[in-house]
Design a protein around this motif. Structure first.
Motif, PDB file in Angstrom:
ATOM      1  N   LEU A 139       0.808  -1.218   0.000  1.00 17.66           N
ATOM      2  CA  LEU A 139       0.000   0.000   0.000  1.00 17.66           C
ATOM      3  C   LEU A 139       0.839   1.265   0.000  1.00 17.66           C
ATOM      4  O   LEU A 139       0.530   2.232  -0.688  1.00 17.66           O
ATOM      5  N   ALA A 140       1.913   1.278   0.795  1.00 22.81           N
ATOM      6  CA  ALA A 140       2.683   2.504   0.949  1.00 22.81           C
ATOM      7  C   ALA A 140       4.087   2.187   1.438  1.00 22.81           C
ATOM      8  O   ALA A 140       4.364   1.075   1.902  1.00 22.81           O
ATOM      9  N   GLU A 141       4.966   3.173   1.302  1.00 27.23           N
ATOM     10  CA  GLU A 141       6.305   3.098   1.876  1.00 27.23           C
ATOM     11  C   GLU A 141       6.355   4.053   3.068  1.00 27.23           C
ATOM     12  O   GLU A 141       6.052   5.240   2.931  1.00 27.23           O
ATOM     13  N   ILE A 142       6.713   3.516   4.222  1.00 30.19           N
ATOM     14  CA  ILE A 142       6.771   4.295   5.451  1.00 30.19           C
ATOM     15  C   ILE A 142       8.227   4.491   5.834  1.00 30.19           C
ATOM     16  O   ILE A 142       8.992   3.528   5.944  1.00 30.19           O
ATOM     17  N   GLU A 143       8.628   5.738   6.028  1.00 25.82           N
ATOM     18  CA  GLU A 143      10.009   6.041   6.395  1.00 25.82           C
ATOM     19  C   GLU A 143      10.097   6.256   7.903  1.00 25.82           C
ATOM     20  O   GLU A 143       9.449   7.140   8.461  1.00 25.82           O
ATOM     21  N   THR A 144      10.881   5.405   8.556  1.00 22.70           N
ATOM     22  CA  THR A 144      11.153   5.600   9.974  1.00 22.70           C
ATOM     23  C   THR A 144      12.454   6.366  10.092  1.00 22.70           C
ATOM     24  O   THR A 144      13.002   6.842   9.107  1.00 22.70           O
ATOM     25  N   ASP A 145      12.980   6.487  11.325  1.00 21.59           N
ATOM     26  CA  ASP A 145      14.226   7.224  11.490  1.00 21.59           C
ATOM     27  C   ASP A 145      15.424   6.471  10.954  1.00 21.59           C
ATOM     28  O   ASP A 145      16.514   7.024  10.840  1.00 21.59           O
ATOM     29  N   LYS A 146      15.260   5.187  10.604  1.00 18.52           N
ATOM     30  CA  LYS A 146      16.394   4.393  10.155  1.00 18.52           C
ATOM     31  C   LYS A 146      16.220   3.760   8.788  1.00 18.52           C
ATOM     32  O   LYS A 146      17.204   3.449   8.122  1.00 18.52           O
TER      33      LYS A 146
END
Length: 442
Positions: A36-43
């Motif tokens: 569904l989507a690409e989620i960017e975390t802090d790493k």
């Protein structure tokens, strides 16, 4: 019944993330397992999969939106046999009214105004404060988060000039970044003395770069870069660093590497110098456990194994995948794991358990020709080893001047947890292991 898609927690410590990219659009049919989507975390950037079937009826959070809290509804899916239009209508207004009650906070100013009306007509401009703070726009309410309104008032930014990227077009904190200061600041500070308030509008947000008229382009920081900046600043401020450097002769290690690679060629394994140094650091930490620690305020954590975090440069930042129990693994196993982890790191596919943790770190810049450098400790770890380039140098061998391949290694130690003598012993042990590398295969 409409299915709400919420911002997932992609790691145990994740509280918010950036919705980097939508891989679907409104009207698309999705089934379990679809991306569904690409989620960017802090790493890292991780993919968000669907677990339900249906039609994407509404996307509530635009791609590129920062600081999306875990649990926030980011999209709505109409279930099987359900009308997508009706499923879209119900959740749409939910985000906006939820935060709006706080916008009524300026109302008391209107109650105060009549009491002051007889004293000074100058009080009349005071309603301009809530206007610039985002409560009205040509008589209509501006959709903005309370934090965005407060920051806009402090920085003198007119919310009427901004386009919101939050749910339902709401203006959020990220929309204020890079926005020019407007005329709102003087009105928001003090009406009786507008001239005196003008200088107050000059300071921008903390860490802002003054504009000296030099041609430039500002690039919005990624979540990873923000985290790197925050963690390294905290490390230098909170951890008193002590640096210890040794010169290490590499000839024996290079010879052993060549012999091992010849025997491992049939297995498709090729050891790098860095693989062998990871093993050497892990064994050194096992032999000098006083350096395999973390400082915790009123406790000292002593680790029972050496998990080595290895610095890997990736587009947009740096990440440290971990070789767990490196002291207990063969160098061929370390080499295989390191190749796999480095590839995943560059693709942004590392799982949280593959980069969170570690008891010590190693950073090798020798391949770039860097002779020597000092590295910043990765908290809560107690030390990091910085590896320079191996190069031909004049060196004393058997009491005679000779040419040898030598590298400089510098250990950075958290002096709250590790005494200088213990750090020196670790460096000495590391040097001995590298110069007599058969101890790494025993």
């Amino acid at each position: 019944m409409p299915i709400e898609l919420k911002m997932p927690a992609l790691s145990p410590t994740m509280e918010e993330g950036t919705l980097a990219k939508w891989l679907v659009k409104e009207g698309d049919t999705v089934k379990s397992g679809d991306l569904l989507a690409e989620i960017e975390t802090d790493k890292a950037t991780m993919e968000f999969e669907a677990i339900d079937e249906g039609v994407v009826s509404q996307i509530l959070v635009a791609e590129g939106t920062d600081n999306v809290k875990v649990g926030t509804v980011i999209a709505v899916i109409a279930g099987e046999g359900e009308d997508a239009g009706s499923a879209k209508a119900a959740p749409a207004p939910a985000p906006a009214p939820a935060a709006e009650p706080k916008t009524e906070a300026p109302a008391p100013a209107k109650d105060v105004a009549p009491a002051q009306a007889g004293a000074a007509p100058a009080s009349a401009p005071t309603p301009a404060v809530p206007a610039s703070a985002g409560t009205t726009k040509d008589g209509d309410r501006i959709k903005a988060s309370p934090l965005a309104k407060r920051l806009a008032a402090e920085q003198g930014i007119d919310l009427k000039s901004l386009t919101g990227t939050g749910p339902g077009g709401r203006i959020v904190k990220a929309d204020l970044e890079g926005a020019p200061a407007g005329a709102a600041a003087p009105a928001a500070t003090a009406a009786p003395a507008p001239a005196a308030t003008a200088p107050a509008a000059a300071p921008a947000t903390a860490g802002a770069i003054p504009d000296f008229g030099i041609p430039h382009e500002d690039e919005k920081l990624s979540g990873m870069r923000k985290t790197i900046a925050r963690r390294l600043t905290e490390s230098m401020q909170q951890s008193p660093h002590i640096y210890l450097t040794v010169d290490i002769r590499l000839d024996a290690l290079l010879k052993l590497r060549g012999e091992l690679n010849a025997s491992l060629e049939s297995r498709g394994v090729k050891l790098s110098v860095n693989d062998m140094l990871i093993k050497a650091l892990a064994v050194a930490l096992e032999r000098v456990p006083a350096c395999n620690v973390s400082f915790g305020g009123d406790v000292m954590r002593q680790y029972k194994r050496a998990d080595i975090s290895v610095a890997v440069s990736i587009p947009g930042g740096l990440i440290t995948p971990i070789i767990t129990d490196a002291g207990g693994k063969s160098m061929s196993k370390i080499s295989t794991e390191m190749s796999e982890l480095a590839a995943k790191a560059k693709e942004g596919k590392l799982q949280p358990n593959e980069y969170q943790g570690g008891t010590a770190s190693i950073s090798n810049m020798g391949m770039m020709g860097i002779k020597q450098f000092t590295a910043v400790i990765n908290p809560p770890q107690g030390m990091i080893m910085a590896i320079g380039a191996g190069e031909k140098r004049p060196y004393i061998v058997d009491d005679a001047l000779a040419i040898a391949t030598v590298m400089s290694a510098t250990g950075s130690f958290d002096h709250r947890a590790i005494d200088g003598a213990d750090g020196a012993l670790l460096m000495k042990t590391f040097k001995e292991l590298v110069e007599n590398p058969l101890g790494l295969v025993a």
